[in-house]
Scaffold this motif. Sequence first.
Motif, mmCIF file in Angstrom:
data_model
loop_
_atom_site.group_PDB
_atom_site.id
_atom_site.type_symbol
_atom_site.label_atom_id
_atom_site.label_comp_id
_atom_site.label_asym_id
_atom_site.label_seq_id
_atom_site.Cartn_x
_atom_site.Cartn_y
_atom_site.Cartn_z
ATOM 1 N N ALA A 1 0.828 -1.204 0.000
ATOM 2 C CA ALA A 1 0.000 0.000 0.000
ATOM 3 C C ALA A 1 0.864 1.256 0.000
ATOM 4 C CB ALA A 1 -0.929 -0.011 1.219
ATOM 5 N N VAL A 2 1.928 1.244 0.811
ATOM 6 C CA VAL A 2 2.832 2.401 0.831
ATOM 7 C C VAL A 2 3.542 2.543 -0.511
ATOM 8 C CG1 VAL A 2 4.879 3.385 1.918
ATOM 9 C CG2 VAL A 2 3.127 2.310 3.329
ATOM 10 N N GLN B 1 1.330 4.257 -2.848
ATOM 11 C CA GLN B 1 1.288 5.684 -2.582
ATOM 12 C C GLN B 1 2.555 6.381 -3.103
ATOM 13 O OE1 GLN B 1 -1.254 7.481 -1.274
ATOM 14 N NE2 GLN B 1 -2.452 5.583 -1.379
ATOM 15 N N LEU C 1 7.046 9.930 2.456
ATOM 16 C CA LEU C 1 6.623 8.532 2.349
ATOM 17 C C LEU C 1 7.763 7.563 2.622
ATOM 18 C CD1 LEU C 1 4.323 8.728 -0.800
ATOM 19 C CD2 LEU C 1 3.609 8.468 1.583
ATOM 20 N N GLN D 1 7.536 6.163 6.047
ATOM 21 C CA GLN D 1 6.471 5.168 6.152
ATOM 22 C C GLN D 1 6.892 3.845 5.524
ATOM 23 O OE1 GLN D 1 2.691 6.697 4.825
ATOM 24 N NE2 GLN D 1 3.091 8.731 5.671
ATOM 25 N N GLN E 1 -4.322 12.366 -1.573
ATOM 26 C CA GLN E 1 -3.416 11.218 -1.411
ATOM 27 C C GLN E 1 -3.330 10.786 0.049
ATOM 28 O OE1 GLN E 1 0.307 12.417 -3.192
ATOM 29 N NE2 GLN E 1 -0.040 11.095 -4.952
ATOM 30 N N GLN E 2 -3.180 11.742 0.935
ATOM 31 C CA GLN E 2 -3.089 11.411 2.360
ATOM 32 C C GLN E 2 -4.375 10.767 2.856
ATOM 33 O OE1 GLN E 2 -2.049 15.197 4.050
ATOM 34 N NE2 GLN E 2 0.147 14.944 3.677
ATOM 35 N N ASP F 1 -6.507 9.058 1.018
ATOM 36 C CA ASP F 1 -6.575 7.710 0.436
ATOM 37 C C ASP F 1 -5.666 6.747 1.177
ATOM 38 O OD1 ASP F 1 -7.410 5.941 -1.908
ATOM 39 O OD2 ASP F 1 -5.226 5.840 -2.036
ATOM 40 N N GLN F 2 -4.477 7.229 1.523
ATOM 41 C CA GLN F 2 -3.555 6.365 2.261
ATOM 42 C C GLN F 2 -4.125 5.981 3.623
ATOM 43 O OE1 GLN F 2 0.183 8.170 3.246
ATOM 44 N NE2 GLN F 2 1.160 6.229 3.735
ATOM 45 N N GLN F 3 -4.693 6.946 4.335
ATOM 46 C CA GLN F 3 -5.281 6.654 5.640
ATOM 47 C C GLN F 3 -6.433 5.663 5.522
ATOM 48 O OE1 GLN F 3 -4.131 7.541 8.622
ATOM 49 N NE2 GLN F 3 -2.404 8.487 7.549
ATOM 50 N N ARG G 1 -6.828 3.352 3.167
ATOM 51 C CA ARG G 1 -6.318 2.014 2.838
ATOM 52 C C ARG G 1 -5.634 1.362 4.043
ATOM 53 N NH1 ARG G 1 -6.460 0.675 -2.465
ATOM 54 N NH2 ARG G 1 -7.215 2.330 -3.837
#
Length: 470
Positions: free
Chosen positions: A184-185, A188, A223, A226, A434-435, A437-439, A441
């Motif tokens: 997932a990262v 991103q 990123l 992360q 983007q942030q 969406d990342q949170q 997922r």
Amino acid sequence: MLNNSQHLHPFVTTGTNERSRLQKLAFFDQVFMVKLRYYSILAGGLLALMLPALADQPAALTPQFNLSLSDAFSRADAQNPQLLAVARSLDINQGDITIAGAVPNPQIGVQYGFGTIATEQGNPQQVGITQTIELGGKRDARLQVAAAQYQLTSLQLTALRWTIHTQVRRAYAELAAAEAAVEAVNAQVKLADQVVDIARKRVEVGVAPAAELLQAKLARTQLDTQTTQAQGRVQNARTQLNSLLGEDPQPTAQVRDRGLFNLRIEKTELVPTPDAPMPGVENLLQQAYNLRPDLRALLQQAQVAQNQVRLADAQRTPDLQVGVAYAFTTYTNGNAQGSGFIPSVGLTVPLFYNQGGEIAKARAIFDQVGLQNKALRQQIATDVRTAYQSMTAARENIRKYQTRLLPDSTEVLSLAQESYQVGKTGLTSVIVAQQADQQIRLGYLEAVVAYQNAWADLEGAVGAPLPISS
């Protein structure tokens, strides 16, 4: 007396010495450059000689193996140190059964005298045998205690195996989640790289300031931390799983069954799909009362205590010692020799102790087991209901992520990128999308982990594998 110029550094001169100082410096610079070129050539030669040897060295490879959940269970059963240690207890209990069934050996005795007391006074010589006969069913009672203890150890081993399986299931799911988090990262990062490319093109054509490109690069660089954190989570999860499997920490376990972590609704070994029907909590609770290995072990412990009471009661009965001896004389003074058989019977009288302590202890253990049984049944009810509620909540959260949050987040992110690319919105909108969406997922992955753990806890509470239906 020295003048002031004599106290100066050798290269710090005045007047007519300035030209001489510059010449010395130039000379030293030439010497230094010659030496530098010499050592550079020498180092290059040594490196050229070493490279073939280094190339011949085999690369250190980290052993890898792919695991399904069933494979993980099998490896744990075969190699987990705790299971292996408890399994050896069965061999000990088997030896106790052999000991319990032993029959007392007979005793052979010889009495032979020397001197005139035997040769002239006629004191007889004896050769005899005695045998202890256990009465009151002692041997059968010992065998029953040993057999019940063997069964108790077997149930305790089953309970421990089930606990290890629950831990393996959780560790396997954690490794699957960790690997999915890395992907997932990485996804991103790929999106952030695309945003950086768009920002660079906008800056190049003059429609955006250079600060916009720097902002995009900063968001991309953030990123990296992360990514490092996600990779560390994978390593920790692998170490934990390897420990439960009895493997060396070095091998790299790869999960074969990713299931819901791949954002697909499909049947897996891990858990049923969130929309699969589930049995009612009361049915699961009844299964737990019937199947929980620790509850069955506790009931078997009560059986052991009962058998110990019967053994202690049997030991109150005295044992019988019977024997026979052959007696004969050894005169040397001419008297007639005599001989004959002497039977004997003996009985242990329980005058001072009659096994009262053993009986009281066994009955106290039996009463204690009854209280522990009541407490364990209450704990089982709590475990089943709590795990069932957690699983129900996790399933609902996964459905919300799969039907609403994930599709909507993907669409919002795509629209934000398109709008930014054509200049309708600024870079900040894309970064925020983007942030978010990342949170979302990562939140989905945590919801799947919660579902996996709740399922593992529910199976552990029931004490048996639950059916996984699609």
